[in-house]
Write a protein that holds these residues in place. Structure first.
Motif, PDB file in Angstrom:
ATOM      1  N   SER A 402       0.813  -1.224   0.000  1.00  0.00           N
ATOM      2  CA  SER A 402       0.000   0.000   0.000  1.00  0.00           C
ATOM      3  C   SER A 402       0.842   1.268   0.000  1.00  0.00           C
ATOM      4  N   SER A 403       2.129   1.148   0.282  1.00  0.00           N
ATOM      5  CA  SER A 403       3.026   2.305   0.248  1.00  0.00           C
ATOM      6  C   SER A 403       3.634   2.533  -1.131  1.00  0.00           C
ATOM      7  N   ASP A 404       3.290   1.693  -2.107  1.00  0.00           N
ATOM      8  CA  ASP A 404       3.848   1.825  -3.450  1.00  0.00           C
ATOM      9  C   ASP A 404       3.522   3.207  -4.011  1.00  0.00           C
ATOM     10  N   GLY A 414      -0.330  -2.565   4.216  1.00  0.00           N
ATOM     11  CA  GLY A 414      -1.392  -3.295   3.535  1.00  0.00           C
ATOM     12  C   GLY A 414      -0.964  -3.694   2.133  1.00  0.00           C
ATOM     13  N   TYR A 415      -1.877  -4.364   1.451  1.00  0.00           N
ATOM     14  CA  TYR A 415      -1.647  -4.773   0.067  1.00  0.00           C
ATOM     15  C   TYR A 415      -2.860  -4.378  -0.761  1.00  0.00           C
ATOM     16  N   THR A 468     -11.178  -2.921  -7.698  1.00  0.00           N
ATOM     17  CA  THR A 468     -10.052  -2.488  -6.877  1.00  0.00           C
ATOM     18  C   THR A 468     -10.374  -2.837  -5.429  1.00  0.00           C
ATOM     19  N   TRP A 469      -9.414  -3.383  -4.707  1.00  0.00           N
ATOM     20  CA  TRP A 469      -9.645  -3.665  -3.298  1.00  0.00           C
ATOM     21  C   TRP A 469      -8.323  -3.652  -2.547  1.00  0.00           C
ATOM     22  N   GLY A 470      -8.421  -3.513  -1.223  1.00  0.00           N
ATOM     23  CA  GLY A 470      -7.229  -3.458  -0.392  1.00  0.00           C
ATOM     24  C   GLY A 470      -7.395  -4.290   0.853  1.00  0.00           C
ATOM     25  N   VAL A 471      -6.303  -4.901   1.301  1.00  0.00           N
ATOM     26  CA  VAL A 471      -6.291  -5.723   2.519  1.00  0.00           C
ATOM     27  C   VAL A 471      -5.312  -5.075   3.483  1.00  0.00           C
ATOM     28  N   ILE A 478     -11.405  -3.654   1.923  1.00  0.00           N
ATOM     29  CA  ILE A 478     -12.031  -2.453   1.375  1.00  0.00           C
ATOM     30  C   ILE A 478     -12.138  -2.597  -0.140  1.00  0.00           C
ATOM     31  N   GLN A 479     -13.325  -2.340  -0.669  1.00  0.00           N
ATOM     32  CA  GLN A 479     -13.569  -2.457  -2.112  1.00  0.00           C
ATOM     33  C   GLN A 479     -14.075  -1.109  -2.644  1.00  0.00           C
TER      34      GLN A 479
END
Length: 562
Positions: A402-404, A414-415, A468-471, A478-479
């Protein structure tokens, strides 16, 4: 604003023309900043030619769009007037405005006032000027923002004097990075600012080299900030940008103040600060490049707190004919960017140039491609030359941190994931060929619709498809971005209408108008999701056969321009 948002400012401030001469524009910028870009705003408000009714209207408008910060100023004399005069049923001084806002709105607004390290130009008594500043703070001001200065010792002495008489609120130094030699001369003429001789001496050998002067101004601003931090402990600074981005960015970079991704991008899109949108967590991808129209279209919805994006069966969904279609660019700029296309191939070349960064924008995309599209822009340009006129896309992403800096969003550690997505206009004959390929790939879902609303799809259900979603640690998945049938059918009206708007750039009898209106009347708007996010090239295989075939010929034809 869109670019500078990425630097994570605590707020941006928007000036107010004398007597409300720019009132409508100011409110519009404040509203857009809050709702579209999720930027906190500090709205300037002056007493000049502003009766109480006008002030009331401005404060109501500010509150309505979520702005909670006001810089209360007396203001400059109106244009063409040498001396400042109060107006009938208006205020004489900034302190009157501070008192009025506090009386009318209590603690809703954070109120800032101006401080003058060198003393106000209209008050020769520096001690009296400082006492008047204290009175503004005592009347309810929360914050002091100073006028610009070029002698850091003067500012440091000003802070000490403020603290000595009991002013305890935060003081933000106004830092102005010098942009040009002439610009410095002009800006100090307004308030007769003192400029140390060393600065003039430093500038003398480079004064005709604008870039060298800008770089000097950046280094000087960085030096000022280091000194102020060291001698006062102040950690917050107000940069006078004068709408110029480069100097502000380089100052932040040299100070190591560029924010981490999570502070500026909690979601893949910028969350709105509009009062009724604070809990909005899901948006359809179709409006990715036209956020303002999406915000305007949905501003009265009440379903955002439910945590899901509603559909047309809800009374909150609203009517879709309220929003007006428009192209951002004036006619002269449209002609300069897009010329006078005389065939679908000419239009395809325009789209391909946009994908390659050779054109600033399209009717559907009023800004350049996002950095995430860099890895696919060659393929986008290629399929545009084949007649797939792309207006939206994203590459597949399989578990990037998630920091990309390119794909990242959301909290630390996160990813994030993305399904490959592409949206384009396509002629009916090519759609038949493409549909055949899509039906053979079980990972592909698509919608295709023409202006009349005739829909083709291989999806069986109406549920939203998260693209798009995040873990993240300690959170539900989260979607935030979806593809959904009802939203797509609403978007298609706007998407097709932009062709019609583009055609109005030309004479109705011209070949350009004829070609564009033919696309408007007969082509399809198509979106494709490749649901296997681990297959980075999956979506492109739908076009590979044609790319291997006749693309080389078209690339040669357009190679000189591309």
């Amino acid at each position: 604003m869109e670019r500078m948002q990425r630097y994570g400012p605590e707020f941006i401030d928007v000036t107010w023309g004398a007597g409300g001469s720019s009132a409508e524009l100011t409110i519009n910028i404040v509203s857009t900043s809050q709702s579209v870009y999720g930027l906190e705003t500090m709205m300037h408000l002056t007493c000049t030619n502003m009766p109480i009714e006008k002030i009331d209207n401005a404060l109501k408008a500010a509150k309505a769009c979520g702005c909670q910060n006001i810089l209360a100023l007396r203001g400059d004399p109106p244009k063409g007037q040498l001396n400042w005069e109060s107006c009938e049923n208006g205020f004489n001084h900034a302190i009157d405005l501070v008192r009025y806002i506090r009386k009318k709105y209590g603690d809703y607004f954070c109120i800032a006032v101006a401080g003058h390290p060198e003393g106000h130009i209209d008050n020769e008594d520096k001690e009296d000027d400082l006492q008047r500043l204290k009175e503004k703070v005592d009347a309810g001001a929360n914050l002091i923002i100073t006028q610009l200065f070029f002698d850091v010792d003067i500012f440091i002495h000003f802070v000490k004097r403020c603290r000595a008489i009991g002013i305890t609120c935060p003081i933000l130094p106004g830092i102005f990075p010098i942009q040009s030699y002439a610009g410095l001369q002009r800006v100090i003429s307004f308030n007769h600012n003192a400029v140390p001789q060393k600065i003039w001496d430093d500038l003398e050998p480079i004064k005709d080299d604008d870039l060298a002067v800008k770089d000097y101004g950046i280094d000087l601003a960085v030096h000022f900030i280091h000194e102020i931090r060291k001698q006062t402990g102040i950690q917050c600074f107000h940069i006078y940008t004068f709408n110029l981005e480069r100097s502000s960015r380089l100052i932040l970079e040299k100070l190591g103040l560029m924010p981490e991704i999570e502070h500026i991008k909690p979601l893949p899109w910028y969350p709105s600060l509009g009062p009724n949108r604070t809990k909005e967590t899901v948006r359809p991808i179709f409006w990715k490049n036209r956020t303002q129209s999406y915000i305007q279209r949905t501003e009265s919805w009440d379903e955002f707190p439910n945590g899901r994006w509603g559909d047309a069966r809800s009374p909150a969904f609203g009517e879709f004919d309220r929003w007006g279609v428009s192209i951002k660019y004036p006619v002269e700029k449209r002609l300069k960017m897009w010329g006078e296309p005389e065939s679908p191939d000419d239009i395809a070349l325009i789209f391909a140039k946009y994908c390659k960064g050779k054109i600033e924008g399209l009717p559907w995309c009023a800004q350049k491609l996002d950095p995430e599209s860099d890895i696919i822009k060659q393929r986008l340009a290629a399929i545009n030359l084949l007649g797939y006129l792309t207006i939206n896309s994203q590459p597949a992403v399989n578990g990037v941190k998630s920091s990309d800096p390119v794909y990242g969003w959301g909290p630390k550690n996160g990813y994030v994931y993305q399904k490959a997505y592409i949206e384009f206009f396509l002629s009916p004959d090519k759609l038949d060929e493409l549909t055949e390929k899509m039906e053979k790939d079980p990972e592909v879902t698509y919608f295709a619709v023409n202006k009349k609303g005739e829909l083709k799809t291989n999806t069986e259900y109406d549920e939203p498809n998260a693209v798009t979603w995040g873990v993240f640690p300690g959170k539900e998945i989260i979607q935030p971005t979806i593809v959904e049938r009802i939203a797509f059918m609403a978007w298609k009206d706007e998407a097709f209408s932009l062709w019609n708007e583009w055609a109005h750039t030309y004479d109705r009898q011209s070949l350009s108008a004829e070609v564009i209106l033919n696309i408007y009347e007969n082509w399809y708007l198509v979106n494709i999701v490749h649901n296997d996010f681990q297959d980075e090239k999956g979506i492109w295989r739908l076009f590979d056969l044609e790319i291997d075939g006749d693309l080389s010929k078209k690339l040669r034809r357009g190679s000189g321009s591309l």
